[in-house]
Scaffold this motif. Sequence first.
Motif, PDB file in Angstrom:
ATOM      1  N   ARG A 458       0.815  -1.216   0.000  1.00  0.00           N
ATOM      2  CA  ARG A 458       0.000   0.000   0.000  1.00  0.00           C
ATOM      3  C   ARG A 458       0.851   1.270   0.000  1.00  0.00           C
ATOM      4  N   ASP A 459       2.171   1.113   0.126  1.00  0.00           N
ATOM      5  CA  ASP A 459       3.065   2.263   0.209  1.00  0.00           C
ATOM      6  C   ASP A 459       3.374   2.764  -1.199  1.00  0.00           C
ATOM      7  N   ALA A 460       2.820   3.919  -1.564  1.00  0.00           N
ATOM      8  CA  ALA A 460       2.990   4.444  -2.917  1.00  0.00           C
ATOM      9  C   ALA A 460       4.401   4.947  -3.172  1.00  0.00           C
ATOM     10  N   GLY A 461       5.235   5.024  -2.147  1.00  0.00           N
ATOM     11  CA  GLY A 461       6.613   5.465  -2.332  1.00  0.00           C
ATOM     12  C   GLY A 461       7.522   4.403  -2.878  1.00  0.00           C
ATOM     13  N   THR A 463       8.945   1.940  -5.636  1.00  0.00           N
ATOM     14  CA  THR A 463       8.988   1.943  -7.098  1.00  0.00           C
ATOM     15  C   THR A 463       9.014   0.540  -7.669  1.00  0.00           C
ATOM     16  N   THR A 465       8.079  -3.912  -6.735  1.00  0.00           N
ATOM     17  CA  THR A 465       7.399  -4.867  -5.869  1.00  0.00           C
ATOM     18  C   THR A 465       8.299  -5.220  -4.704  1.00  0.00           C
TER      19      THR A 465
END
Length: 482
Positions: A458-461, A463, A465
């Motif tokens: 869930r961490d959009a930071g 880049t 997987t």
Amino acid sequence: MSAAPQSRATPVPAAPDDANDLPASVWPEAAERDEHGVLVLGGIRATALRERFGTPLYVLDEDEVRRAARRTLAAFRSAAGAHGAQARVYYAGKAFLSTEVVRWVMEEGFAVDVCTGGELAVALAAGADPARLGFHGNNKSVRELERAVEVGIGSIVLDSWIELERLAAIVERRDARQAVLLRVSSGVHAETHDFLATAHEDQKFGFTLEDAPAAVARIRELDGLEFTGLHCHIGSQIFGTAGFRESAARVVELHAELLAGGDIPVLNLGGGFGIAYRPEDDPTPIEALATGIVDAVAQECAVRGIPVPHLAFEPGRAIVGKAGVTLYEVGTTKPVQVDDALTRLYVSVDGGMSDNARPALYGAQYSARIASRTSDADPVLARVVGKHCESGDIVVDAEHLPGDVAPGDLLAVPATGAYCFSLANTYNYVPRPPVVALRGGEARVIVRGETVDDLLARDAGLTATPTEGNDMPRMSQRSETT
């Protein structure tokens, strides 16, 4: 999640005669110890559950849930039938909701109460008949109300003027007709924690008794809304019938007044029936509660010369609370000298306020037992605490455990079926545990647990997987496969 300061003034409970016993009031009916002293739940050893699913682990005895549901439904139907009325019982989904639990309670004859779009989605995904659903909540959005009307929900409980007009616009646009109840605050102060009392004046739920007639008049003038009754809920974890009886008297008075404008088929008196969390707790049996509440309604109706309406109730905790046991593994122990006369053993486990927020929120009290063995060691005063960075991260505030409790022991906390899973969180990035249902000597996962990779996803930071090295297990989790 930051915990409020936890009071250290909790009375020290008396040491039990046997720190290995399993008091019937707080443990599932089938809980027992085997010949080696290992706790057995639903026919399965707790150590086997740890080996297969890891810890922390929510365990839910399906037979216990179904037994409580049947007993509760029979109690209210019998009490209402004695006065020529019918009773519908809703399961309050906020206590514990999953598709499996929805199926269990509906198979036992319950309707289901939801209070958000998410809870509605779970009930529908379980295959629930929308006509057997009721929709609560003090801030139902346009999107949530649109969905409820779209699927043909059985009833919507209106909580404010804005919500009333919001729903009126939706049904007009859809050329639909929707059954509604009006939630009222009776002004009765339930004998419970302030955060659990919901019918006093200074809180967010419902219309006052004084404002309710105008709201009902507005509902009745709208073609798309069908006023079916009043709803009142006075709080949660309540022992005794005094508060329910007083609330019933006030709401029946309003019900009688509103009859002048047309029929009112239903009176919903909510839930809030307490359970035992510790052996010394003495909740009122559900049969006595049902009889006392329904008799009070019938008496008030008789005084006013009006028929007893059909009645509805919404137990949640009373259905799933006792069915739940949480298993933890002990990590460390630490004796702390409190004063000249008192030493307390701090027992740290691999969960805490992330899987049971109730002690931090309400000062809720629980009990605990070693589940992997019995012990002849003298009991000592212990406090079971979690692994979070909060001094208020307490699972069991005061309990006597065998003095030889040690790292690696399996610890069981009973009566955790209600509001523990529902309030679970990921504070300190601790993944939420799975829920395992037991029946007929078999265990199956009904809600999958999380891993650290789930949280990182869930961490959009990020880049890329998360790597295999980040796929850390949830605490001492072994496997969640069935």
